[in-house]
Design an enzyme around this catalytic site. Structure first.
Site, short mmCIF file in Angstrom:
data_model
loop_
_atom_site.label_atom_id
_atom_site.label_comp_id
_atom_site.label_asym_id
_atom_site.label_seq_id
_atom_site.Cartn_x
_atom_site.Cartn_y
_atom_site.Cartn_z
N ASP B 98 6.62 -8.21 2.75
CA ASP B 98 7.97 -8.09 2.17
C ASP B 98 8.09 -6.88 1.25
O ASP B 98 8.99 -6.81 0.44
CB ASP B 98 8.33 -9.39 1.41
CG ASP B 98 7.39 -9.66 0.25
OD1 ASP B 98 6.43 -8.89 0.07
OD2 ASP B 98 7.61 -10.64 -0.47
N CYS B 154 15.44 -10.38 0.61
CA CYS B 154 15.89 -11.64 1.19
C CYS B 154 16.31 -12.63 0.09
O CYS B 154 17.10 -13.52 0.32
CB CYS B 154 14.79 -12.27 2.04
SG CYS B 154 14.34 -11.28 3.45
N CYS B 216 -1.50 10.94 8.63
CA CYS B 216 -1.86 11.06 10.05
C CYS B 216 -2.04 12.50 10.51
O CYS B 216 -2.33 12.73 11.69
CB CYS B 216 -0.82 10.35 10.92
SG CYS B 216 0.76 11.21 11.04
#
Lengths: 67, 312
Positions: B98, B154, B216
């Site tokens: 979350d 949420c 990356c």
């Protein structure tokens, strides 16, 4: 000016000229967002110089954290 | 491996266990609460009553669904050290967390060990998902440029469970393709939707892959695996308080936060330097530089749960 934003046709004031102003108009300025204009991704650094015009198709995708 | 056993974690675990996945690892730091039951599909009222750890309750239910699956479940606050320990033998990481603190850690771990992961999130009626393949697609660090901070969660604006199920459909379809090694049919696009507004977007984000990305790129340093980039927590002695300090100094917009939290049960007080939000059991004090004091607990895990619940 009429734009297609996330698939919906929306009318926005003519005073809005750039992607940055469009994001402010939609109150999305504080979100981390990816913008695609007419099928092309616009890097964040280019939002303020990227002009919008009538009938442009814009996709706005913002990142959320819930899960 | 699934990180988080909330709405996305329980949904994805159930789908994969019913599909007969061989082995699944599940980690979560939290316990079941009443407010979870509207969408976190493995849990019951009894577990909310007993405050059963989610990892324990999830394992119990998943084992009852399919006893043949090897389920490794951990009551654990996952960060870098824990990820390094759990990652061995993992084919795919599913994000069911979350918050972006752990997502950036997952992202760097995925790149370091060349293991794909699927970013997924939802709030309100909105959802988003993207499959990250090391060496092929942009990583989350390429896409974000900056880590989203604060905003809606949420618990501050709610979530409808169809949004959860929709994200799960996207996430687990991609997971199945990766697990059966059918990469040809992967979506290769960032998908987002709003079920209430009847929107859906899929956009190709390949061009956002950055050659100089620190996660990356060629000169990678995995910045989110280093101590300096982790959120710091400390129990303040004798004060029944935990301090949480974000990795970067922030300039938090206390006015916006005031508006969001004022809609919640609790009392908000604000001065130019800090905002205080009191619930029945805890008080969160948010400073403009991003630091937060969570009064009413000595538990770092509980403090982090409250932090991400109200502050994103």
């Amino acid at each position: 000016m009429i734009l297609t934003v996330n698939g919906d046709q929306v009318e926005i004031p003519e005073a809005i000229e750039t992607i940055t102003e469009l994001l402010q108009h939609f109150k999305l300025y504080d979100k981390v967002i990816i913008v695609e204009k007419n099928g092309e991704i616009l890097e964040k650094a280019k939002h303020s110089e990227s002009l919008i015009s009538d009938k442009d198709s814009i996709e706005l995708v913002h990142f959320v954290g819930g899960g | 491996m699934i990180i988080g056993a909330g709405a996305l974690g329980t949904g994805s675990a159930e789908m994969l266990v019913r599909a007969g996945i061989g082995k699944i690892t599940l980690a979560d730091r939290d316990y079941v609460e009443w407010s979870n039951l509207q969408r976190q599909q493995l849990y019951t009222e009894e577990e909310a009553e007993q405050r059963t750890p989610k990892a324990v309750a999830a394992k119990r239910r998943l084992s009852a669904i399919n006893a043949e699956v090897d389920i490794r479940s951990h009551v654990m606050d996952v960060s870098v050290e824990e990820m390094e320990r759990l990652i061995e033998g993992v084919d795919l990481i599913l994000d069911a967390s979350d918050n972006f603190d752990i997502r950036m850690v997952i992202n760097d771990i995925s790149q370091k060990y060349s293991i794909p992961w699927i970013y997924s999130a939802c709030v309100g009626s909105y959802g988003i998902s993207y499959t990250i393949l090391p060496g092929e697609t942009p990583c989350l660090n390429c896409l974000l440029e900056e880590v989203p901070m604060g905003g809606i969660t949420c618990d501050t604006v709610g979530i409808i469970s169809p949004a959860v199920q929709m994200v799960l459909s996207f996430q687990i379809s991609e997971a199945l393709k990766i697990l059966v090694e059918d990469r040809l049919h992967l979506r290769n696009k960032l998908v987002s939707f709003d079920l209430w507004k009847n929107h859906q977007s899929t956009i190709k984000v390949d061009m956002l892959k950055k050659a100089d990305c620190l996660s990356c790129g060629a000169e990678r340093s995995y910045p989110y695996l280093s101590f300096s980039n982790q959120t710091k927590t400390a129990v303040l002695c004798g004060r029944d308080t935990v301090q949480i300090r974000p990795s970067q100094r922030l300039d938090r917009d206390l006015e916006s936060l005031d508006k969001i939290l004022s809609k919640r049960k609790g009392e908000v007080k604000r001065n130019p330097y800090l905002l205080s939000f009191s619930t029945s059991n805890h008080r969160l004090v948010v400073f403009k530089d991003g630091r937060v004091l969570i009064h009413g607990t000595k538990s770092i895990a509980e403090a982090k749960t409250l932090y991400h619940r109200y502050l994103g």
